[in-house]
Enzyme design. Structure first.
Site, PDB file in Angstrom:
ATOM      1  N   ARG A  42       0.827  -1.211   0.000  1.00 50.72           N
ATOM      2  CA  ARG A  42       0.000   0.000   0.000  1.00 50.72           C
ATOM      3  C   ARG A  42       0.859   1.259   0.000  1.00 50.72           C
ATOM      4  O   ARG A  42       0.504   2.274  -0.609  1.00 50.72           O
ATOM      5  CB  ARG A  42      -0.925  -0.028   1.224  1.00 50.72           C
ATOM      6  CG  ARG A  42      -2.121   0.918   1.126  1.00 50.72           C
ATOM      7  CD  ARG A  42      -3.063   0.681   2.275  1.00 50.72           C
ATOM      8  NE  ARG A  42      -4.335   1.406   2.094  1.00 50.72           N
ATOM      9  CZ  ARG A  42      -4.873   2.217   2.988  1.00 50.72           C
ATOM     10  NH1 ARG A  42      -4.248   2.425   4.140  1.00 50.72           N
ATOM     11  NH2 ARG A  42      -6.016   2.807   2.757  1.00 50.72           N
ATOM     12  N   ALA A  99      -7.831   6.796  -0.108  1.00 52.31           N
ATOM     13  CA  ALA A  99      -7.561   5.364  -0.206  1.00 52.31           C
ATOM     14  C   ALA A  99      -8.480   4.673   0.791  1.00 52.31           C
ATOM     15  O   ALA A  99      -8.458   4.978   1.985  1.00 52.31           O
ATOM     16  CB  ALA A  99      -6.098   5.074   0.113  1.00 52.31           C
ATOM     17  N   SER A 100      -9.316   3.774   0.312  1.00 54.74           N
ATOM     18  CA  SER A 100     -10.324   3.135   1.158  1.00 54.74           C
ATOM     19  C   SER A 100      -9.678   2.289   2.242  1.00 54.74           C
ATOM     20  O   SER A 100      -8.534   1.845   2.119  1.00 54.74           O
ATOM     21  CB  SER A 100     -11.244   2.260   0.304  1.00 54.74           C
ATOM     22  OG  SER A 100     -11.856   3.014  -0.712  1.00 54.74           O
ATOM     23  N   ALA A 101     -10.425   2.054   3.316  1.00 57.43           N
ATOM     24  CA  ALA A 101      -9.945   1.182   4.387  1.00 57.43           C
ATOM     25  C   ALA A 101      -9.621  -0.192   3.810  1.00 57.43           C
ATOM     26  O   ALA A 101     -10.429  -0.757   3.065  1.00 57.43           O
ATOM     27  CB  ALA A 101     -11.005   1.063   5.478  1.00 57.43           C
TER      28      ALA A 101
END
Length: 393
Positions: A42, A99-101
């Site tokens: 990530r 940025a999504s969980a």
């Protein structure tokens, strides 16, 4: 593709994150997605500056590396762009990309049920991390991703290439999909929609899956998983997860006193025994049901308005700003509330009818609802496609 050499701190962060994701999932994370998380890190996709907290305070990797790394690997969303990339004016900051969980990222990948060699179209590239994970499993040559913001698209393309992934990144309108690469086996959106764009139906092969976060003006909540049939119709169920930023083409920007209520409006007065917080409070199932039935109605609370005898007011309005209602609480009574309504539609009457229907059907949650989408319309249903949900508007 090999796992990158990672610092000990990042290895620990990824291990902890995967533990949190597995705790959140209903079933253990599939091995291919765990491998993807280690290989497609990530941190390689999150920009050097992120924005933290309710005040969206800038956090730069160079100046605060530990805080930045925590933001990257906590199981939560992280804001990566504000104000559509423009410099904030008058201190007004609002999140325009994130940025999504990771837990919802992997939950959606699990629901998408991607297999090697399947062709996937992603709507909403964002940082590019989700596209990278998809490419790890499906193959880079099988993944196309569309991003409306040219700067975000350019940055994601660079990050994907640096990670050795030849994903096709298109800067364009995600609502139009990408017909040149059709048909796709899977289509996934990483932005919420209030209506399923019809080009998506024609670009996914029969038997293919469309997965998109859902939003109504009433609530941003739920995931919609549709299966496309050979007649160009798609149907499927909701699940009670997610809250994503709305697709930019479907945004509305309305304010009660700027766009809706006028000084010359003379509303009708009545009373209600339905507490306003039962439809616009903490009960997510109720709010989801309201949103499916009242597809063009939104609300906002106004605490301590400058009105004698009113402690709190719930405002309702249509998205075309032609009808509105207000429900007042005096801070004392728990049996009766004052209602004001103006415009062609009696919005609070519609809310009462919607709530009565929901209560009559045993107060269902999102998982009991579904949606059928055709070229000409959308029909929400309860339990089975034959049991249509009443809608107003």
């Amino acid at each position: 593709m090999t796992t990158p050499n990672l610092a000990a701190s990042e290895q620990i962060a990824i291990r902890d994150l995967l533990g949190a994701v597995n705790n959140d999932m209903d079933t253990p994370l599939r091995p291919e997605w765990e491998r993807a998380a280690w290989s497609i890190t990530r941190s390689a996709f999150i920009p050097e500056r992120v924005y933290l907290g309710d005040q969206l305070v800038p956090c730069d990797r160079a100046g605060a590396p530990e805080a930045w790394l925590r933001a990257v690997y906590v199981d939560d969303s992280v804001v990566t762009q504000i104000n559509d990339g423009e410099e904030p004016t008058d201190g007004d900051r609002w999140a325009s990309s994130s940025a999504s969980a990771p837990s919802i990222v992997f939950r959606m990948l699990h629901m998408l049920d991607v297999a090697p060699e399947q062709r996937v179209l992603e709507i909403g590239t964002g940082t590019g991390w989700n596209a990278g994970l998809l490419a790890y499993v499906a193959g880079s040559e099988n993944v196309t991703t569309v991003e409306v913001d040219p700067l975000l698209a350019s940055r994601a393309r660079a990050c994907l290439r640096k990670s050795g992934l030849g994903v096709e990144v298109i800067a364009g309108d995600g609502a139009m999909g990408h017909a040149d690469g059709a048909p796709y086996d899977r289509l996934v959106a990483t932005c919420s929609v209030r209506s399923v764009p019809r080009p998506w139906l024609t670009q996914v092969r029969p038997g293919g899956i469309i997965l998109a976060p859902w939003e109504s003006p009433w609530i941003c909540y739920g995931l919609l998983r549709l299966t496309v049939d050979d007649g160009g119709t798609a149907s499927g169920r909701f699940s009670p997860h997610s809250a994503f930023m709305l697709m930019r083409q479907q945004r509305t920007n309305l304010r009660i006193f700027r766009d809706v209520v006028r000084d010359d409006h003379q509303p009708d007065e009545s009373t209600t025994i339905l507490p306003p917080w039962q439809v616009a409070g903490e009960e997510l199932a109720a709010r989801f049901a309201m949103g499916l039935q009242l597809r063009d109605v939104w609300w906002t609370w106004h605490d301590n308005p400058d009105v004698e005898g009113v402690a709190s007011r719930l405002w309702l309005a249509t998205t075309d700003a032609t009808s509105w209602a207000a429900v007042d609480w005096d801070g004392k009574s728990d049996t009766r509330w004052t209602v004001w309504q103006h415009g062609r539609r009696r919005l609070w009457n519609e809310v009462e009818a919607a709530h009565d229907w929901w209560a009559l059907h045993d107060r269902p949650g999102p998982e009991r609802f579904g949606l059928t989408v055709t070229a000409t319309g959308e029909t929400p249903w309860l339990d089975t496609p034959e049991r249509h949900v009443p809608t107003s508007g």
